[in-house]
Design a protein around this motif. Structure first.
Motif, PDB file in Angstrom:
ATOM      1  N   LYS A  80       0.833  -1.209   0.000  1.00 27.17           N
ATOM      2  CA  LYS A  80       0.000   0.000   0.000  1.00 27.17           C
ATOM      3  C   LYS A  80       0.858   1.246   0.000  1.00 27.17           C
ATOM      4  CE  LYS A  80      -4.267  -1.570   2.224  1.00 27.17           C
ATOM      5  NZ  LYS A  80      -5.114  -1.408   3.416  1.00 27.17           N
ATOM      6  N   ARG A  81       1.910   1.215   0.826  1.00 28.08           N
ATOM      7  CA  ARG A  81       2.817   2.368   0.892  1.00 28.08           C
ATOM      8  C   ARG A  81       3.489   2.596  -0.455  1.00 28.08           C
ATOM      9  NH1 ARG A  81       5.869   5.417   4.536  1.00 28.08           N
ATOM     10  NH2 ARG A  81       8.042   5.685   3.938  1.00 28.08           N
ATOM     11  N   LYS A  82       3.942   1.491  -1.079  1.00 25.58           N
ATOM     12  CA  LYS A  82       4.597   1.598  -2.383  1.00 25.58           C
ATOM     13  C   LYS A  82       3.638   2.154  -3.426  1.00 25.58           C
ATOM     14  CE  LYS A  82       7.126  -1.274  -5.673  1.00 25.58           C
ATOM     15  NZ  LYS A  82       7.560  -2.642  -5.980  1.00 25.58           N
ATOM     16  N   LYS A  83       2.409   1.657  -3.450  1.00 24.03           N
ATOM     17  CA  LYS A  83       1.418   2.155  -4.399  1.00 24.03           C
ATOM     18  C   LYS A  83       1.085   3.614  -4.140  1.00 24.03           C
ATOM     19  CE  LYS A  83      -0.736  -2.249  -5.519  1.00 24.03           C
ATOM     20  NZ  LYS A  83      -1.951  -3.055  -5.436  1.00 24.03           N
ATOM     21  N   TYR A  84       1.042   3.987  -2.857  1.00 25.79           N
ATOM     22  CA  TYR A  84       0.748   5.381  -2.504  1.00 25.79           C
ATOM     23  C   TYR A  84       1.811   6.310  -3.093  1.00 25.79           C
ATOM     24  CZ  TYR A  84       0.441   9.582   0.355  1.00 25.79           C
ATOM     25  OH  TYR A  84       0.363  10.886   0.777  1.00 25.79           O
ATOM     26  N   ARG A  98       3.068   9.968  -9.910  1.00 26.25           N
ATOM     27  CA  ARG A  98       2.317  10.269 -11.135  1.00 26.25           C
ATOM     28  C   ARG A  98       1.691  11.651 -11.054  1.00 26.25           C
ATOM     29  NH1 ARG A  98      -0.102   4.726 -10.488  1.00 26.25           N
ATOM     30  NH2 ARG A  98       1.374   3.393 -11.550  1.00 26.25           N
ATOM     31  N   LYS A  99       1.220  12.019  -9.863  1.00 30.82           N
ATOM     32  CA  LYS A  99       0.563  13.314  -9.704  1.00 30.82           C
ATOM     33  C   LYS A  99       1.579  14.440  -9.552  1.00 30.82           C
ATOM     34  CE  LYS A  99      -3.369  11.459  -7.137  1.00 30.82           C
ATOM     35  NZ  LYS A  99      -4.004  11.423  -5.826  1.00 30.82           N
ATOM     36  N   GLN A 103       3.868   5.617  -5.565  1.00 34.39           N
ATOM     37  CA  GLN A 103       3.814   5.567  -7.022  1.00 34.39           C
ATOM     38  C   GLN A 103       2.747   6.518  -7.539  1.00 34.39           C
ATOM     39  OE1 GLN A 103       3.124   1.460  -7.949  1.00 34.39           O
ATOM     40  NE2 GLN A 103       5.298   0.963  -8.110  1.00 34.39           N
ATOM     41  N   GLU A 104       1.615   6.524  -6.864  1.00 32.96           N
ATOM     42  CA  GLU A 104       0.525   7.421  -7.270  1.00 32.96           C
ATOM     43  C   GLU A 104       0.932   8.877  -7.074  1.00 32.96           C
ATOM     44  OE1 GLU A 104      -2.896   8.135  -9.136  1.00 32.96           O
ATOM     45  OE2 GLU A 104      -2.112   6.142  -8.745  1.00 32.96           O
ATOM     46  N   LEU A 105       1.628   9.151  -5.976  1.00 31.36           N
ATOM     47  CA  LEU A 105       2.119  10.518  -5.757  1.00 31.36           C
ATOM     48  C   LEU A 105       3.079  10.922  -6.860  1.00 31.36           C
ATOM     49  CD1 LEU A 105       2.913  11.076  -1.983  1.00 31.36           C
ATOM     50  CD2 LEU A 105       1.287  12.288  -3.402  1.00 31.36           C
TER      51      LEU A 105
END
Length: 149
Positions: A25-29, A35-36, A31-33
């Motif tokens: 979850k932390r890694k995906k969070y 991208r933004k 990664q999403e940051l």
């Protein structure tokens, strides 16, 4: 005893599984940051329009000869000339030289602060003058930067 071992094994497996899910979850969070996020670009700085022109061979050769005086791409040179921006390429070279002088003076100051250089009678005066000179160099460069902004 087997039940304790089995319960302990199941609890440890569940704990490792929750830790693994939390890491994902932390890694995906992040990664999403990614991208933004990132640096915001100025909207008017995008070069998205293309203009093509025709010119004679002699005009092109003249343009190339003028452009070769500056370390710029042809399109950048034409854009600067078109919008009457000043071509201050050599100015940056003098700034680099001043920055190198500043670093050399700092190195000299550090050398003079060593105990080995106590033979100078006016060491404090020399250090003060060098520090003033470094301050003047930085003040000049920062005022140039502020003027350009």
């Amino acid at each position: 005893m087997e039940k304790d071992f089995l319960q302990e094994f199941v609890q440890q497996a569940a704990k490792e599984n929750t830790e693994k899910i939390a890491r994902e979850k932390r890694k995906k969070y992040f990664q999403e940051l990614g991208r933004k996020g990132g640096l915001k670009t100025e909207q008017n700085k995008k070069l998205d329009k293309v203009i093509s022109i025709r010119m004679t061979h002699s005009e092109y050769e003249t343009l190339i000869q003028k452009q070769e005086k500056y370390p710029l791409k042809l399109s950048t040179y034409i854009r600067n000339v078109l919008f009457e921006k000043e071509l201050k390429i050599n100015e940056f070279q003098t700034d680099e030289i001043l920055l190198q002088y500043g670093t050399h003076f700092k190195k000299i100051t550090n050398l003079l602060r060593n105990r080995e250089w106590n033979v100078f009678e006016n060491k404090k005066e020399i250090l003060l003058r060098i520090e003033n000179l470094i301050g003047l160099i930085h003040q000049y460069l920062y005022s140039k930067i502020q003027k350009n902004e």
